[in-house]
Design a protein around this motif. Structure first.
Motif, mmCIF file in Angstrom:
data_model
loop_
_atom_site.group_PDB
_atom_site.id
_atom_site.type_symbol
_atom_site.label_atom_id
_atom_site.label_comp_id
_atom_site.label_asym_id
_atom_site.label_seq_id
_atom_site.Cartn_x
_atom_site.Cartn_y
_atom_site.Cartn_z
ATOM 1 N N THR A 22 0.870 -0.601 0.345
ATOM 2 C CA THR A 22 -0.475 -0.142 -0.155
ATOM 3 C C THR A 22 0.911 1.528 0.180
ATOM 4 O OG1 THR A 22 -1.892 -1.118 0.821
ATOM 5 C CG2 THR A 22 -1.458 1.214 1.258
ATOM 6 N N LEU A 23 0.832 1.549 -0.726
ATOM 7 C CA LEU A 23 1.450 3.409 -1.254
ATOM 8 C C LEU A 23 0.582 4.869 -2.390
ATOM 9 C CD1 LEU A 23 3.766 3.197 -3.643
ATOM 10 C CD2 LEU A 23 5.455 1.972 -1.937
ATOM 11 N N LYS A 24 1.564 5.604 -2.189
ATOM 12 C CA LYS A 24 1.018 6.667 -3.180
ATOM 13 C C LYS A 24 1.578 6.695 -3.226
ATOM 14 C CE LYS A 24 -3.788 8.489 -0.774
ATOM 15 N NZ LYS A 24 -4.222 7.080 -0.737
ATOM 16 N N VAL A 25 1.735 6.773 -4.510
ATOM 17 C CA VAL A 25 3.422 7.979 -5.746
ATOM 18 C C VAL A 25 2.824 9.444 -6.140
ATOM 19 C CG1 VAL A 25 5.142 7.772 -7.299
ATOM 20 C CG2 VAL A 25 4.143 6.205 -5.858
ATOM 21 N N PRO A 26 3.141 10.685 -5.768
ATOM 22 C CA PRO A 26 2.874 11.763 -5.647
ATOM 23 C C PRO A 26 2.852 11.698 -7.220
ATOM 24 C CG PRO A 26 4.068 12.292 -3.982
ATOM 25 C CD PRO A 26 4.129 10.700 -4.181
ATOM 26 N N GLU A 27 2.147 12.795 -8.339
ATOM 27 C CA GLU A 27 2.473 13.221 -9.606
ATOM 28 C C GLU A 27 3.495 13.615 -9.420
ATOM 29 O OE1 GLU A 27 -1.253 13.650 -11.097
ATOM 30 O OE2 GLU A 27 0.100 13.047 -13.343
ATOM 31 N N GLY A 28 4.155 13.448 -10.726
ATOM 32 C CA GLY A 28 5.082 13.685 -11.508
ATOM 33 C C GLY A 28 6.706 13.589 -10.504
ATOM 34 N N ALA A 29 6.452 12.487 -9.253
ATOM 35 C CA ALA A 29 7.236 12.014 -8.184
ATOM 36 C C ALA A 29 8.169 10.978 -9.341
ATOM 37 C CB ALA A 29 7.364 11.301 -6.475
ATOM 38 N N ARG A 178 22.685 8.591 -16.115
ATOM 39 C CA ARG A 178 21.605 8.563 -14.802
ATOM 40 C C ARG A 178 21.485 9.941 -14.446
ATOM 41 N NH1 ARG A 178 25.650 6.204 -10.360
ATOM 42 N NH2 ARG A 178 25.745 8.634 -10.060
ATOM 43 N N HIS A 179 22.328 10.551 -15.380
ATOM 44 C CA HIS A 179 22.064 12.125 -14.924
ATOM 45 C C HIS A 179 21.120 12.642 -15.897
ATOM 46 C CE1 HIS A 179 23.106 16.593 -14.718
ATOM 47 N NE2 HIS A 179 22.778 16.401 -15.737
ATOM 48 N N GLU A 180 20.812 12.080 -17.448
ATOM 49 C CA GLU A 180 20.210 12.341 -18.360
ATOM 50 C C GLU A 180 18.996 11.932 -17.955
ATOM 51 O OE1 GLU A 180 21.765 11.927 -22.362
ATOM 52 O OE2 GLU A 180 23.571 12.700 -21.686
ATOM 53 N N LEU A 181 18.495 10.996 -17.691
ATOM 54 C CA LEU A 181 17.658 10.656 -17.128
ATOM 55 C C LEU A 181 16.587 11.523 -15.913
ATOM 56 C CD1 LEU A 181 17.764 6.627 -16.565
ATOM 57 C CD2 LEU A 181 15.734 7.669 -17.884
ATOM 58 N N SER A 182 17.310 11.654 -15.658
ATOM 59 C CA SER A 182 16.917 13.000 -14.448
ATOM 60 C C SER A 182 16.540 14.026 -15.072
ATOM 61 C CB SER A 182 18.325 12.864 -13.226
ATOM 62 O OG SER A 182 17.446 13.496 -11.860
ATOM 63 N N GLN A 183 17.024 14.546 -15.887
ATOM 64 C CA GLN A 183 16.739 15.753 -16.379
ATOM 65 C C GLN A 183 15.332 15.328 -17.276
ATOM 66 O OE1 GLN A 183 20.404 16.590 -18.135
ATOM 67 N NE2 GLN A 183 20.734 18.632 -17.199
ATOM 68 N N LEU A 184 15.084 14.048 -18.001
ATOM 69 C CA LEU A 184 14.334 14.122 -19.163
ATOM 70 C C LEU A 184 13.278 13.746 -17.769
ATOM 71 C CD1 LEU A 184 13.717 12.797 -21.946
ATOM 72 C CD2 LEU A 184 14.275 10.574 -20.678
ATOM 73 N N HIS A 185 13.489 13.311 -16.523
ATOM 74 C CA HIS A 185 12.301 12.883 -15.473
ATOM 75 C C HIS A 185 11.844 14.635 -15.607
ATOM 76 C CE1 HIS A 185 10.719 12.778 -11.591
ATOM 77 N NE2 HIS A 185 9.838 12.156 -11.930
ATOM 78 N N ARG A 186 12.614 15.191 -15.703
ATOM 79 C CA ARG A 186 12.039 16.675 -14.809
ATOM 80 C C ARG A 186 11.226 17.300 -16.565
ATOM 81 N NH1 ARG A 186 16.965 18.644 -12.796
ATOM 82 N NH2 ARG A 186 16.838 16.804 -11.199
ATOM 83 N N ALA A 187 12.136 17.036 -17.073
ATOM 84 C CA ALA A 187 11.632 17.766 -18.859
ATOM 85 C C ALA A 187 10.412 17.167 -19.422
ATOM 86 C CB ALA A 187 12.208 17.711 -19.943
ATOM 87 N N THR A 188 9.941 15.984 -18.594
ATOM 88 C CA THR A 188 8.842 15.637 -18.797
ATOM 89 C C THR A 188 7.405 15.258 -18.091
ATOM 90 O OG1 THR A 188 9.399 13.603 -18.173
ATOM 91 C CG2 THR A 188 9.406 13.713 -20.569
ATOM 92 N N GLY A 189 8.110 15.700 -17.460
ATOM 93 C CA GLY A 189 6.697 15.510 -15.495
ATOM 94 C C GLY A 189 6.197 15.133 -15.491
ATOM 95 N N ALA A 190 6.691 14.264 -15.990
ATOM 96 C CA ALA A 190 5.472 12.157 -15.643
ATOM 97 C C ALA A 190 5.994 11.644 -14.480
ATOM 98 C CB ALA A 190 6.468 11.475 -16.757
ATOM 99 N N THR A 191 5.480 10.377 -13.659
ATOM 100 C CA THR A 191 5.828 9.946 -12.599
ATOM 101 C C THR A 191 6.627 8.380 -12.939
ATOM 102 O OG1 THR A 191 3.751 10.955 -11.696
ATOM 103 C CG2 THR A 191 4.433 8.965 -10.809
ATOM 104 N N ALA A 192 7.423 9.041 -12.571
ATOM 105 C CA ALA A 192 8.557 7.359 -12.778
ATOM 106 C C ALA A 192 8.336 6.388 -11.886
ATOM 107 C CB ALA A 192 10.040 7.993 -13.175
ATOM 108 N N VAL A 193 8.253 5.797 -12.285
ATOM 109 C CA VAL A 193 8.681 3.903 -11.194
ATOM 110 C C VAL A 193 10.335 3.410 -11.737
ATOM 111 C CG1 VAL A 193 7.873 2.395 -10.368
ATOM 112 C CG2 VAL A 193 6.395 4.242 -10.978
#
Ligand SMILES: Nc1ncnc2c1ncn2[C@@H]1O[C@H](COP(=O)(O)OP(=O)(O)OP(=O)(O)O)[C@@H](O)[C@H]1O
Length: 347
Positions: A22-29, A178-193
């Motif tokens: 049971t867990l909740k992942v906030p939008e964009g996390a 790793r660094h680029e994935l992090s930037q990609l995540h920020r640029a898209t605003g999607a929630t990542a798992v």
């Protein structure tokens, strides 16, 4: 937001691969699922992707229930607005780089002009615009992984799922990606798992980490919290470079023979960080004898492994410290946490 309610998955006989999550992942996390081999990370991710159906509990993306293990209902993978990238790049070898990125958009019926824009955007975000006409066999492993990333983000998923995407890359490339994935995540605003068993990856990428062990979540917290305040003995042992020591305490005495008021008379395993164990040459009031096993220089300090009372313990010292084969360890006068036999903190 991703909302998991009592999620479980059994594959027939044997213990469930995932239980009661049971867990909740906030939008964009950026959630990292971290744990040893076989703890259920990939099974969790596959359930989120829609490649596996839960046998208990519920998965919701925002207000939408996408899988219900109790009723058996499930939204198909391609209707979840979730993109997935695997360890293996799984590119289509007969299609060019842009063809690979375009394909899922074509299948989804996106009009041609819009597809062109999205392919260009995805290739530029992943830094491979100049490779668009090449074929997978004509580019490096790192570049292939970028194509897989571009293909995943082109349909603009709200949820990005990653299963150890960097594990086929060499160490230098991993750091870069790793660094680029992090930037990609920020640029898209999607929630990542993101599934990994690499702690550094987890600690650098995650906004939230779920540490898994035998199908369960041991702790769900921001990365820094796992180090500062491990919820269970498993987390304390698993997280950190080096991880903390767990030193046995019997009836308020270290190893049952060195009484210490800070141990509050309890029996369990006390959390002692490597930096809180002091190495000295001579025995003293709160010391135990120890044998030197290994010295690893790390960031200007020394990580020293020793054997004491048949336990491997780790201490951190400065390079100036004289280290002989036989030493003594000073146990700390303050203890923040003691875990019981089940691995939970004793209040
Ligand atoms: N299709 C399957 N059929 C039966 N058992 C399975 C199946 N998939 C996974 N399991 C079992 O479920 C458990 C969790 O597996 P899972 O692949 O999710 O672990 P993991 O944490 O991702 O491991 P790794 O890091 O090694 O990939 C394991 O015991 C595994 O053997």
């Amino acid at each position: 937001m991703i909302d998991l309610q009592n999620l479980g998955k059994s594959f027939g006989a044997g213990p469930p691969a995932v239980r009661d999550v049971t867990l909740k992942v906030p939008e964009g996390a950026f959630l990292v699922l971290l744990g040893p081999s076989g703890c259920g990370k990939s099974t969790m991710l596959r359930m989120l992707a829609g490649l596996e159906n839960p046998t208990a509990g519920r998965i919701s993306f925002g207000d939408r229930v996408v899988a219900d293990g109790d009723s058996g209902s499930s939204v198909p993978a391609d209707k979840r607005q979730a993109g997935l990238v695997f360890q293996s790049y799984a590119l289509w070898p007969h299609m060019s780089v842009s063809g690979n990125v375009d394909w899922p958009l074509k299948v989804a019926g996106v009009p041609a002009a819009e597809r062109g824009r999205r392919v260009t955007d995805a290739l530029s975000l992943t830094g491979i615009a100049e490779l668009s006409a090449r074929f997978p066999g004509e580019i490096s492993g790192g570049q292939q992984q970028r194509v897989a990333l571009a293909r995943m983000i082109a349909p603009r998923p709200r949820i990005m799922l990653f299963d150890e995407p960097l594990s086929n890359l060499d160490a230098t490339l991993r750091v870069e990606m790793r660094h680029e994935l992090s930037q990609l995540h920020r640029a898209t605003g999607a929630t990542a798992v993101y599934v990994t068993h690499d702690q550094v990856e987890a600690m650098t990428l995650a906004t939230h980490v779920a540490v898994m062990n035998r199908g369960r979540i041991e702790q769900f917290a921001p990365p820094a919290r796992l180090l500062l305040d491990p919820a269970t003995a498993f987390v304390a042992r698993f997280i950190g470079t080096p991880p903390a020591n767990l030193i046995p305490v019997r009836g308020g005495a270290w190893f049952g023979r060195l009484p210490e008021p800070a141990l509050r008379g309890v029996t369990g395993d006390a959390l002692v960080r490597a930096e809180d164990l002091r190495i000295v040459a001579d025995p003293g009031a709160r010391t135990i004898p120890a044998r030197l096993v290994e010295i690893v220089p790390m960031a200007g300090r020394l990580v020293v492994t020793l054997m004491a009372e048949a336990r491997r313990l780790v201490a951190i010292t400065d390079p100036g410290q004289p280290l002989t084969p036989e030493l003594h360890l000073v146990l700390p006068a303050q203890v923040t946490k003691i875990f019981d036999a089940e691995g939970y903190p004793i209040p």
